[in-house]
Design an enzyme around this catalytic site. Sequence first.
Site, short mmCIF file in Angstrom:
data_model
loop_
_atom_site.label_atom_id
_atom_site.label_comp_id
_atom_site.label_asym_id
_atom_site.label_seq_id
_atom_site.Cartn_x
_atom_site.Cartn_y
_atom_site.Cartn_z
N GLN A 243 -47.39 56.21 39.75
CA GLN A 243 -48.47 55.96 40.73
C GLN A 243 -48.88 54.48 40.73
OE1 GLN A 243 -51.29 58.80 41.93
NE2 GLN A 243 -53.05 57.46 41.67
N GLU A 244 -48.91 53.89 39.52
CA GLU A 244 -49.22 52.46 39.42
C GLU A 244 -48.18 51.65 40.20
OE1 GLU A 244 -49.92 51.07 35.45
OE2 GLU A 244 -49.80 48.96 36.02
N ARG A 270 -46.87 26.36 67.21
CA ARG A 270 -46.49 25.03 66.67
C ARG A 270 -45.24 24.52 67.40
NH1 ARG A 270 -48.32 20.60 63.86
NH2 ARG A 270 -46.56 19.56 62.86
#
Length: 381
Positions: A243-244, A270
């Site tokens: 999950q991390e 630009r």
Amino acid sequence: MRRTLYGPDHRAFGESVQEFVDRYVTPRHEKIIEQRFIDREIWKQAGELGFLGLEIPEEYGGSAAGDYRFNAKLTEVLSGVSAAIPSAFGIHVDIVAPYLVHLTTEEQRQRWLPGFCTGDTVTAIAMTEPAAGSDLAGIKTTARQEGSDWILNGSKTFITNGFNADLVVVAVKTSPEKKAKGITLFAVEKGMEGFERGRKLDKVGQPESDTAELFFSDVRVPAENVIGEVDRGFIHMMTFLPQERMNCAVSNIAHARALFDETLTYVTERKAFGQAVGSFQYNKFTIAELSTQLDVTQAFVDACVAAHCDGELSPADAAKAKWWTAEIQNKVLDVCVQLHGGYGFMNEYRIAQAWKDARVTKIWAGSNEIMKEIIGRDLGL
Ligand SMILES: Cc1cc2nc3c(=O)[nH]c(=O)nc-3n(C[C@H](O)[C@H](O)[C@H](O)COP(=O)(O)OP(=O)(O)OC[C@H]3O[C@@H](n4cnc5c(N)ncnc54)[C@H](O)[C@@H]3O)c2cc1C
């Protein structure tokens, strides 16, 4: 490309997170960068809006959404602001929450979870030490038992939310001779005697989060603060690491996408040699490649999030999502800096900050090399 991961509820939730960002985070962003931590009022506001307790059962003040797509949406929207803000919140909401919900006793849940949901108790997780990061089994912080208490000694480093956390889940060796099988998780709380924080570390990027060293000098921790089972901390950590890694993957790709979109506007406006810099064939093709890589990567991440919701995400797929998104994020941001020319190297331009912020995603929460180790092992190598 149309994404099918989210339904109307997730999108409505995302809009309320965006409102929170516009109202409470963006106006204070400069101050957060200067002070190098997120104000407690912002945490509390997030708590009030129900963002902190997504995984916490209702009886403790959470919303128990039971659907990781809400966590993913929160991370995605916050990643549009910076890389560090979703990391600080992610540690609390995505990473510490499962430990405090699934490994705790009823008494512990009642003690910690209401404050967790309101933002009165901000959390961190401390695994890494000065001499052991990738090799978690090599940690040296120890705890010995004295009566029913544990006495902690050692130090941790690079801990996100470490400077301001009220509760830190700390990985500690309780049976050093058993190596990985001798690690226990403890909740070390602010104010415990012998628990000191070092300085807020001076990082190359991600200035919004407080990353700190932690020192434990004969810290007496009661048995009631053991999280999960004694000597099973390594297994507990391995259980929640996918999950991390999904939190990282979701954030990496959302951060890259946000800056890519901004760069697209820049290269349209630009001009050089009388035309938009994005319209030169070389740049057009480069941007087309990035756009393809972002879409393809997003599709894989979304498939992993969906699998995680169904309880079917494998550690190897989570590892693939983490390292690949980190790679793509860094590649996209590097090209975006290039497309900004000299302005891309100026701190006042968001792209320059984002480029610095992204570098760590290939290192933290398990480096790209460690992710490939996991994938290789899964392939039987
Ligand atoms: C900003 C930031 C925030 C962080 N937040 C937290 C946190 O909240 N909690 C926490 O516990 N930790 C946290 N960390 C620590 C992070 O997870 C570690 O830095 C990471 O796991 C790498 O460990 P290390 O720094 O000790 O590097 P080392 O383990 O010393 O690795 C050094 C290099 O060797 C490589 N290497 C190591 N082993 C192998 C191998 N078997 N094969 C090939 N290469 C290998 C690594 O990939 C790396 O490139 C954070 C780090 C940073 C920079």
